[in-house]
Write an enzyme that holds these catalytic residues in place. Structure first.
Site, PDB file in Angstrom:
ATOM      1  N   SER A   1      50.690  39.769  41.147  1.00  0.00           N
ATOM      2  CA  SER A   1      49.242  39.879  41.373  1.00  0.00           C
ATOM      3  C   SER A   1      48.536  38.726  40.670  1.00  0.00           C
ATOM      4  O   SER A   1      49.167  37.902  40.014  1.00  0.00           O
ATOM      5  CB  SER A   1      48.729  41.215  40.838  1.00  0.00           C
ATOM      6  OG  SER A   1      48.771  41.179  39.426  1.00  0.00           O
ATOM      7  N   LYS A   2      47.217  38.719  40.827  1.00  0.00           N
ATOM      8  CA  LYS A   2      46.391  37.668  40.226  1.00  0.00           C
ATOM      9  C   LYS A   2      46.611  37.574  38.720  1.00  0.00           C
ATOM     10  O   LYS A   2      46.554  36.501  38.142  1.00  0.00           O
ATOM     11  CB  LYS A   2      44.913  37.989  40.465  1.00  0.00           C
ATOM     12  CG  LYS A   2      44.408  37.530  41.813  1.00  0.00           C
ATOM     13  CD  LYS A   2      42.904  37.258  41.718  1.00  0.00           C
ATOM     14  CE  LYS A   2      42.320  36.788  43.027  1.00  0.00           C
ATOM     15  NZ  LYS A   2      43.006  35.689  43.652  1.00  0.00           N
TER      16      LYS A   2
END
Ligand code: GLU
Length: 463
Positions: free
Chosen positions: A237-238
């Site tokens: 994820s980010k």
């Protein structure tokens, strides 16, 4: 047989690195075998699909150099084709109309669950011989027993028990085809020979194989590639520093470096780390794909980018760094100057953003050099200014202004006066560049030339 691969993104977001890697695998595999790489936009989820994401995915693919053959195919434009295939399945007895309401199907599943079985539709409409009608769906008449097996190019032998599978819905009550039906019809009509995709789809594959069988169509080979995980082995994820492909473009990564990194993340060729696109095409034959998930490492991505950046000629880098120079308001007005400046910073920058930042200071005309007040106060002392004044005269008098000549003039000034280089260089650096740090002074001066060097020193002396 012509190899045909396809990349089939759902336009519910920008292209992320997992998708980009799948696309790269498909593209390379097709290129390696002289085949075709096709693009299909899986836009049947009308709620979440957006044209802007399709446009962004297409732009990212072009930026990555993963161009596809012909126009992309949009699933929403192909409902007629899907219905034609559903009709064929109905005609051959491999599919049937079902009138069970969603509530009734849910109750069946609940009952099966309560009895400790697999929640599945019990097939009660199979023998009813129903036709089309409001609220009815079309289901596949799946075999009741047996196994679905396939040899996956990544996972090896994969087997599913048919009893695990349902008489899946092919056509919803609103007339829309279901996901697996659309994928199989598309892959058949696009003549796809190799389906390479993320292994989050591996559970769809047995269902799709049942459809190939029901349609009496040749099955493609499957390659289910493991997910890319974060360094903590959690879903990427980010927060792990993973970004959309367009963000890497903005960060000044080179597309060939991103492709190199991503491909290398799920595949190997000996211990080689740096590959040109040509080498990837040459070596990527669908073998040596890792069956375990790899972890994303932003540092390594930057390192790979730096290696690619260093390998390019200044001529090749110039058009690529120009947009980044414009972005920081340092448009390149003099290509010859920029070509001399690029090699100064190439060995010490990792991205086009960093390269542009580093180049900026040398591309400006003397009048626009910005001086850092603290550096001026620290280094342009009366003594420092005196060094700059004398050096300016010496530089102005040089007949040749290449790196060696400048170096020699600078060092002979230091030696003639019994000075230490350290005592002279900071003042000269600040006078020339406006602040401390930066490239080798003689190299920088040779790059910007005699006239500009002298003008810059003059400007500093007037501060
Ligand atoms: N649309 C699917 C996805 O974005 C890909 C399906 C496939 O490759 O078969 O994950």
């Amino acid at each position: 047989m012509t190899v045909v691969t396809r990349f089939a993104p759902s336009p519910t977001g920008h292209l992320h690195i997992g998708g980009a890697r799948t696309a790269a695998f498909c593209w390379l595999f097709a290129r390696h075998f002289g085949g075709k790489f096709l693009l299909r936009i899986e836009d049947t989820d009308l709620e979440r699909s957006r044209q802007e994401y399709t446009d962004s995915i297409l732009a990212s693919m072009i930026w990555l150099g993963l161009e596809c053959e012909g126009e992309p195919l949009y699933q929403t434009k192909r409902f007629d084709v899907y219905n034609e295939y559903i009709d064929r399945l109905l005609a051959s007895g491999n599919a049937y109309w079902c009138e069970c309401s969603p509530e009734k199907v849910e109750a069946m599943r609940e009952k099966a669950r309560a009895e400790g079985g697999k929640p599945r539709y019990d097939g009660c409409c199979r023998q009813k011989g129903l036709g089309a009608g409001p609220g009815r769906v079309v289901r596949l008449a799946a075999p009741a027993t047996g196994r679905v097996v396939f040899e996956d190019m990544v996972k090896g032998h994969v087997a599913f028990d048919v009893a695990e599978l349902d008489d899946m819905v092919l056509r919803r009550s609103d007339g829309a085809p279901t996901y697996n039906l659309a994928v199989v019809v598309d892959d058949i009509t696009m003549n796809v020979t190799h389906v390479m995709r993320g292994d989050d789809h591996v559970n769809n594959t047995p269902k799709q194989i049942l459809l190939y069988e029901a349609l009496d169509a040749a099955q493609p080979k499957f390659a289910h590639v493991p997910m890319i995980l974060g360094p903590d082995r959690q879903k990427l994820s980010k927060r792990h520093g993973a970004k959309a492909v367009i963000e890497y473009e903005e960060d000044g990564l080179l597309p060939e470096a991103l492709v190199n990194y991503l491909v290398r993340l799920g595949w190997s060729h000996g211990d080689q780390e740096i590959f040109t696109m040509e080498e990837l095409v040459q070596f990527f034959d669908g073998t040596s794909l890792n069956s375990s998930a790899a972890a994303f490492d932003p540092e390594k991505l930057l390192w790979i980018n730096a290696q690619h950046l260093r390998a390019l000629s200044a001529e090749a880098l110039l058009p690529r760094v120009k947009p980044f120079l414009e972005r920081i308001e340092a448009p390149c007005a003099d290509d010859a100057l920029a070509l001399r400046v690029i090699p100064l910073f190439q060995p010490r920058t990792s991205t086009l953003v960093e390269l542009a930042e580093a180049m900026k200071g040398l591309l400006l005309p003397a009048a626009e050099v910005a001086y850092d007040a603290a550096a001026v106060a620290k280094s342009l002392t009366p003594e420092g200014r005196e060094h700059v004044r004398v050096l300016k005269e010496r530089f102005a008098g040089l007949a040749s202004f290449d790196k060696d000549a400048v170096h020699h003039a600078l060092h002979s000034y230091v030696e003639d006066n019994g000075l230490k280089f350290k005592a002279v260089a900071p003042a000269l650096r600040v006078a020339l560049l406006g602040s401390g740090g930066g490239p080798d002074l003689a190299e920088a001066m040779a790059a910007i030339g005699q006239e500009v060097s002298v003008a810059r020193l003059e400007k500093a002396l007037s501060l």
